[in-house]
Write an enzyme that holds these catalytic residues in place. Structure first.
Site, PDB file in Angstrom:
ATOM      1  N   GLU A  37      42.351  39.299  42.000  1.00 42.75           N
ATOM      2  CA  GLU A  37      41.468  38.749  41.059  1.00 42.75           C
ATOM      3  C   GLU A  37      40.757  37.378  41.305  1.00 42.75           C
ATOM      4  O   GLU A  37      41.718  36.412  42.044  1.00 42.75           O
ATOM      5  CB  GLU A  37      42.048  38.589  39.662  1.00 42.75           C
ATOM      6  CG  GLU A  37      41.136  37.937  38.559  1.00 42.75           C
ATOM      7  CD  GLU A  37      41.521  38.261  37.223  1.00 42.75           C
ATOM      8  OE1 GLU A  37      41.034  37.900  36.150  1.00 42.75           O
ATOM      9  OE2 GLU A  37      42.975  38.592  37.067  1.00 42.75           O
ATOM     10  N   LYS A  76      40.203  43.046  33.647  1.00 45.51           N
ATOM     11  CA  LYS A  76      41.041  43.876  32.630  1.00 45.51           C
ATOM     12  C   LYS A  76      41.020  45.185  32.552  1.00 45.51           C
ATOM     13  O   LYS A  76      39.845  45.658  32.502  1.00 45.51           O
ATOM     14  CB  LYS A  76      40.527  43.089  31.131  1.00 45.51           C
ATOM     15  CG  LYS A  76      41.292  41.668  30.802  1.00 45.51           C
ATOM     16  CD  LYS A  76      42.769  42.110  30.505  1.00 45.51           C
ATOM     17  CE  LYS A  76      43.330  40.633  30.236  1.00 45.51           C
ATOM     18  NZ  LYS A  76      44.901  40.821  30.450  1.00 45.51           N
TER      19      LYS A  76
END
Length: 424
Positions: free
Chosen positions: A224, A240
């Site tokens: 990420e 997410k």
């Protein structure tokens, strides 16, 4: 000076082993995984020519001043507990790693890896360093540590914590909270360099990092990006939504569809997209905040992830440190609303997060930067022989406490495999 290379991967590994003896060393590597905006540049910083002095309570501003004064490449990290400089919060839990909250340095030697060459930036003899690296011996990867790791909290405590968080959600305090649990071992004699190789082989990631600060180490396979700056453009890419890879192409494609169509995962992603948009709106020009991609599903070696991209144009004459500070820490690791989520995290977690949920990366001489989110990472205090990693889970009103605990244990298996360790 640039040097052409026939075997780039071999040279990168030799350079890393050549530089690992230094007290300060940062290796940022994109494993060529398809990722929106691409992953990290391939960079290796070795040694510290100059260390940034950090003024207590003004970490972000200290790094900004240092960069403006020197205008050189800088490498380092922002720890999660810098939240206490951003908001009226505290961090009172025990910390077995004791990494500085913020640390940045200008390297003695920097390797910038291209597709078929390497640029060496140093005040020394570039050619001498190049040939030293070429002649560096690289040992074979070991079978791993082989020890035992203990969860910091019991299943009962974790389940109780989830239920308490859901009470806060019902009362309207928050919508979502990312709760983490620590896995640890003491008297652990680990080779962190070897662990990085094993983790990278098992879980290659576009924001992987090996980061050494004296006798403290971070070994990360982060997928990420927290934030990137290129000129006036700012990009943030929260993740997410996760689902496993399939055992066949048909199952794999179906699982991707399942992830994209999951109401729970989409709702969580949307919540964080809104949070990031609000964060960037504090430092970007009005009308420039855009979402070029939302709910994009990307494939990694062991999982599919749902990634959204948010961008904006930084306000004129605004220090780059303000952009980082106003968005820190990243919403994907806190929850929404962010400040209340962080307060509840401090109330219910049992370990100081330290650099976990923080960020590692670099700042260029021009003031551009790229930083990851420190997840899927192991932390090692060599002096104390303390190994630790943390696993997080986003808690919403729809979460099932038992299932969330099972997910945490499942997520831990990847790091246990890299360590060749067992859970007790």
């Amino acid at each position: 000076m640039k040097f052409p290379l026939e075997d780039l991967s071999s040279f990168r590994l030799k350079a890393w082993y050549w530089g690992r003896k230094e007290e300060y060393c940062t290796y940022l590597f994109d494993h060529n995984i398809s990722y929106p905006e691409g992953g990290f540049k391939h960079l290796l910083a070795v040694g510290a020519k100059n260390i940034c002095p950090i003024e207590e309570g003004h970490s972000f501003e200290s790094v900004e001043r240092f960069q403006r004064e020197h205008k050189e490449w800088m490498f380092g990290h922002w720890g999660y507990d810098l939240k206490n400089e951003v908001e009226l919060l505290c961090s009172d839990h025990p910390d077995g790693i004791e990494m500085p909250n913020a640390f940045f340095y200008i390297p003695k030697t920097l390797f910038v890896f291209g597709e078929k060459d390497v640029e060496i930036i140093t005040k020394g003899d570039e050619e001498a360093i190049f040939f030293e690296v070429l002649n560096t011996e690289v040992p074979e990867m070991s079978d791993g540590w082989g020890g035992k790791v203990l969860p910091k909290i019991s299943k009962k405590v974790y389940v109780d914590t989830v239920e308490r968080i859901q009470e806060h959600i019902l009362e309207g305090d928050v919508y979502e909270v990312n709760i983490c649990m620590e896995f640890l071992a003491r008297e652990a004699k680990i080779d962190p360099f070897d662990l990085y190789l094993r983790l990278s082989a098992l879980s290659p990631a576009p924001f992987s990092a090996f980061h050494r600060v004296n006798d403290k180490y971070v070994v990360s396979s982060s997928p990420e990006r927290f934030m990137k700056k290129e000129g006036k453009r700012i990009v943030s890419q929260p993740i997410k939504g996760t689902i496993r890879r399939g055992t066949s192409q048909e199952e794999d494609e179906q699982l991707k569809l399942d992830l994209r169509n999951s109401e729970k995962e989409v709702a969580e992603n949307m919540m964080i997209v809104d949070l990031v948009r609000n964060d960037l709106a504090r430092t970007c020009k009005a009308g420039t905040i855009k979402v070029p991609e939302i709910f994009g599903v990307y494939s990694f070696k062991t999982v599919h992830q749902m990634i959204s991209t948010i961008e904006g144009e930084i306000k004129d004459f605004l220090p780059f440190s303000e952009v980082i500070k106003k968005a820190f820490p990243m919403g994907s690791m806190t929850g929404a609303p962010k400040v209340m989520a962080m307060a509840l995290i401090e109330t219910y977690e049992r370990t100081k997060r330290g650099l976990y949920s923080g960020s590692i990366g670099y700042i260029t001489p021009e003031g551009d930067f790229d930083f990851n989110v420190v997840i899927r990472s192991a932390f090692y205090n060599a002096a104390a022989e303390y190994i630790s990693f943390q696993i997080g889970s986003a808690i919403t009103i729809d979460s099932e406490a038992e299932a969330e605990h099972e997910e945490c244990i499942l997520k831990a298996k990847g790091m246990l495999a890299a360590l060749n360790a067992e859970m007790i």
